[in-house]
Motif scaffolding. Structure first.
Motif, short mmCIF file in Angstrom:
data_model
loop_
_atom_site.label_atom_id
_atom_site.label_comp_id
_atom_site.label_asym_id
_atom_site.label_seq_id
_atom_site.Cartn_x
_atom_site.Cartn_y
_atom_site.Cartn_z
N SER A 191 0.98 -1.17 0.01
CA SER A 191 0.05 0.10 -0.01
C SER A 191 1.00 1.26 -0.07
O SER A 191 0.85 2.28 -0.70
N LYS A 192 1.97 1.28 0.72
CA LYS A 192 2.80 2.49 0.74
C LYS A 192 3.51 2.68 -0.41
O LYS A 192 3.84 4.04 -1.12
N LEU A 193 3.84 1.68 -1.11
CA LEU A 193 4.70 1.58 -2.54
C LEU A 193 3.36 1.99 -3.65
O LEU A 193 3.94 2.90 -4.37
N GLU A 194 2.41 1.73 -3.37
CA GLU A 194 1.27 2.08 -4.31
C GLU A 194 1.11 3.70 -4.17
O GLU A 194 0.90 4.35 -5.24
N ARG A 195 1.05 4.02 -2.96
CA ARG A 195 0.78 5.50 -2.82
C ARG A 195 1.76 6.38 -3.34
O ARG A 195 1.86 7.41 -4.16
N TRP A 196 3.13 5.92 -3.09
CA TRP A 196 4.13 6.50 -3.82
C TRP A 196 4.18 6.61 -5.50
O TRP A 196 4.24 7.46 -5.93
#
Length: 806
Positions: free
Chosen positions: A521-526
């Motif tokens: 999820s953190k990578l997708e937000r980035w």
């Protein structure tokens, strides 16, 4: 009757599986299988597989009590079959009939002999047990006969690759394919050592002549848009005023160096005749008067020219930036140009480091580190970067909570932040790719990101603003690129610590699966925050680098790691998608001639390419999503780019050869296609092209540029011509089926059987640490070892023999 039986010795009774005491004998000698032991369930100890393993459709593995090695239960049947076949062969030889070729062909699934015998063939072990060839488990056991090769040198048999189909056997793992490819690669290097680029003697490199002003402006444009936008080591306006204008004068090009390039502020009114380039060119022309454009004479004049001290520092910074710019797009220029500029820069290094500004000295160190990251130099980037890390700690750049940071001006504070985060990003990048511990722990960092402001808005003379972090931004700038790079480095570090350094999970996560969901999820937000087109970056930055970092991080999260050596079906699918995108990014970057970090490109390409083949080899769903033509195209691109990068990174040659062989083997085993015809087109550039480019480097071409009224782009910085490489047609450059594929399978057959018995599991709980397998561990070790060791030797060691900073 009884008396006669007592008088004569009874005939030897041959026990069979149907014998009443046979099962008791077996149950006492055959160990419980590994799967039943782990699950603590009762094992029926049947051969070639226990019933529980048959139902689960997984290999039935036993532990050898003497060696501790994991061995498939069907291997026992293979040994019995091999003994029986050799006994039959000896009997046939004694009778003068039979053929070893017929015996071997009959044992290979898919051959005519096997097909003809399929309806009636049965097998009797030395114990006399009849076994139906048609059963699935028995077919796997029979398949081991494909690995049989005569122990007698006089009767050596080689089965062509076109007749082999051994990929479905439990003993032929992907790890064994990689070990065979590695063995062949090592044999090739031993036979043809000249193909290893690292063994070649380094060429004699002179310093570069000062390029014409238009060419210098082109180099600065490349550096500030593609390199400094990722690592803002240099403040653009300060650089132009302190280093560019004393040498070349006022900036005249229409090329933008960022979102804002106002020339009304900071410009020095330096008369043209007072610039160093004007006097340099004038002196060179006078000395060459009457001698034409003799390259050697012009080079000697340039090397021996006495440069006033006031220009030493500007010339260092300019030349090192020229070198970095040529490396940022190194495929567009002749291979020696960056070395020429680096040599010129380091003629003035001693004087450049004499200043009393420690932040300027840190800039010098970081520029040196960046150069050695792109091109091998001595000392390697690991040691230069180590120096930068120590300087950051000594200056307290990592911790802004100290009193020292509060006493600085807004400009200096912003400069300190930029330099620290540049050092941080370089450190995390190297450590993430090569699995090294970071220099400054995350818990020790208390410095915020730099402000998202264009350099034209961050002024040295500012006295009103105490902190540029409080100034609202005005949209995307080149610093936006840097902030995104800093963020992805933080995510990558978190992945490295959790999956590759086995750090304890934070308590808020109940297991590794929940952590994976969080990090995804953190990578997708980035990823959603990154610009998707270069026009949206304010400086023309290549957005493929965002895509590359995104997919490489996905691979590191979902792929093999020390925390997880087995993959689920969903993980295989995600790995195949990420690796395909990584290779696609490098294809686009190669077409644009924009690959900069050559060692990272080789490492990433080999890791992505091998992980893609690993997913194709093991997962039916991945093969269903990728046709044979898709796999040919994807792997073909990878082979081509690795091969064409061998000049800038010697590890690329070995990686290309090994991956070429491995991809051909996987295509054969999983798609069953026959090897294609050999192609005559070489992968390397033609000699005529190389010669033409070298001729363009002659100094006479530079002098000719000096004589023109309008200084156009210098021919000596000529771009590479089109190589004819099309992303739609890699077959024009590479034969996807290497000619030594038959030799590969011969080596595969000759490998020790114990090397083949590396079990694997593909179960729903495969992400759990307890189900890690030896094959995944071995594959991961090989993926990291093959490119990692030569890259470390070439780019990171302190060995002498390469270009030096001293």
């Amino acid at each position: 009757m009884l008396d006669s039986e007592l008088q004569e010795p009874p005939a030897k009774v041959r026990r069979t599986a149907e014998s009443p005491d046979f099962s008791d004998k077996v149950s006492r000698t055959i160990a419980v299988c590994l799967r039943c032991r782990k699950k603590k369930t009762k094992c029926d100890r049947k051969l070639p597989q226990c019933l529980r393993c048959v139902k689960a459709q997984v290999p039935c593995i036993s532990i050898d009590p003497l060696t501790g090695a994991e061995t498939p239960r069907s291997y026992l049947l293979y040994l019995e079959q091999r003994v029986q076949s050799l006994e039959d062969e000896l009997a046939r030889r004694e009778n003068g009939v039979g053929s070893r070729v017929n015996m071997l062909a009959a044992a290979v699934p898919g051959t005519a002999a096997t097909t003809a015998a399929a309806g009636t063939a049965s097998y009797s072990s030395p114990g006399g047990a009849g076994v139906d060839v048609h059963s699935k488990s028995e077919s796997q056991a029979m398949g081991y006969s494909a690995l049989v090769k005569s122990d007698l040198a006089s009767d050596k048999v080689v089965v062509p690759a076109s007749e082999l189909y051994i990929g479905s056997l439990p003993g032929v793992t992907f790890a064994k394919l990689m070990m065979t490819a590695l063995k062949m690669k090592n044999l090739n290097l031993a036979v043809e050592p000249t193909r290893n680029m690292s063994t070649a003697a380094p060429p004699v490199v002179h310093s570069a002549m000062l390029p014409p002003k238009a060419t210098a402006e082109q180099f600065l444009h490349i550096y500030f848009t593609q390199s400094n936008s990722q690592l803002p080591i240099l403040h653009r306006e300060v650089f132009l005023r302190k280093y560019f204008e004393p040498i070349y004068g006022h900036w005249e090009s229409q090329l933008d160096l960022g979102a804002l390039v106002p020339r009304s502020r900071g410009h020095q009114d330096i008369p043209r005749e007072n610039t160093w380039f004007y006097n340099y060119k004038l002196y060179l022309m006078q000395m060459l008067n009457g001698h034409g454009h003799e390259s050697e004479l012009a080079q000697n004049i340039s090397d021996s020219m006495e440069v006033p001290l006031q220009y030493h520092k500007p010339l260092f910074f300019l030349n090192i930036v020229f070198a970095l710019a040529s490396l940022a797009n190194h495929l567009q220029y002749v291979s020696t140009i960056s070395e020429l500029f680096k040599t010129s820069a380091f003629k003035y290094l001693e004087h450049a480091e004499l200043g009393d500004d420690p932040l300027e000295n840190l800039e010098i160190t970081l520029l040196m580190a960046l150069y050695s990251l792109m091109r091998p130099a001595v000392p390697g980037v690991w040691y230069v970067l180590g120096k930068a890390l120590r300087v950051c700690v000594d200056l307290g750049l990592h911790n802004e909570s100290t009193d020292k940071a509060d006493k600085t001006t807004a400009f200096v504070k912003e400069r300190r932040r930029r330099l620290f985060w540049c050092t941080y990003s370089l450190d995390r990048q190297v450590c993430f790719y090569l699995g090294r511990p970071v220099g400054i722990p995350e818990a020790s960092i208390k410095t915020p990101f730099p402000a998202e402001l264009d350099d034209s808005l961050i002024r040295e003379e500012e006295t009103v603003i105490s902190d540029y972090a409080t100034v609202p931004g005005r949209g995307r700038t080149s610093i936006t690129i840097a902030l995104m790079i800093f963020c992805i480095r933080q995510i990558q570090l978190e992945v490295q610590r959790t999956l590759y350094e086995n750090e304890e999970l934070p308590r808020r996560f109940k297991d590794i699966g929940e952590w994976r969901h969080y990090i995804h999820s953190k990578l997708e937000r980035w990823w959603s925050s990154t610009p998707k087109h270069s026009l949206d970056t304010a400086c023309g930055f290549n957005v493929e680098y965002f895509t590359l970092n995104y997919n490489h991080t996905r691979l590191m999260i979902d792929g093999l790691s020390p925390t997880c050596y087995s993959l689920t079906k969903d993980a295989y699918i995600r790995v195949s998608e990420a690796t395909r995108n990584v290779m696609g990014c490098y294809t686009q970057l190669y077409i644009k001639k924009a690959i900069n970090y050559t060692w990272a490109a080789v490492y990433n390409l080999f890791m992505a390419g091998t992980s893609f083949l690993f997913a194709v080899y093991h997962c039916d769903e991945v093969r269903a999503r990728h046709s044979e033509q898709d796999v040919k195209k994807i792997t073909g691109h990878c082979v081509v780019i690795l091969t064409l990068m061998r000049e800038s990174c010697s590890a690329a040659q070995a990686c290309a050869e090994m991956y070429h062989t491995l991809s051909g083997a996987v295509l054969k085993l999983r798609y069953g296609s026959a090897p294609g015809p050999e192609r005559s087109e070489p992968l390397e550039e033609s000699t005529s092209t190389s010669t033409t480019l070298e001729n363009r480097m002659k100094v006479g071409a530079i002098v000719h540029e000096y004589e023109q009224e309008e200084l156009a782009s210098a021919e000596w910085a000529a771009r590479w011509p089109d190589q004819g490489f099309s992303p739609e047609d890699p077959l024009s450059l590479v034969n996807l089926y290497p000619g030594n594929l038959d030799v590969f399978f011969e080596e595969l057959i000759n490998m020790s059987p114990s090397e083949a018995h590396t079990p694997r599991e593909n179960t729903a709980e495969a992400y759990d640490v307890g189900t890690n397998t030896r094959e995944g561990k071995k594959v991961l070790e090989l993926i990291q070892q093959v490119p990692g060791e030569p890259i470390w030797d070439q780019f990171f060691s302190s060995n002498e023999g390469r270009s030096s900073f001293s």
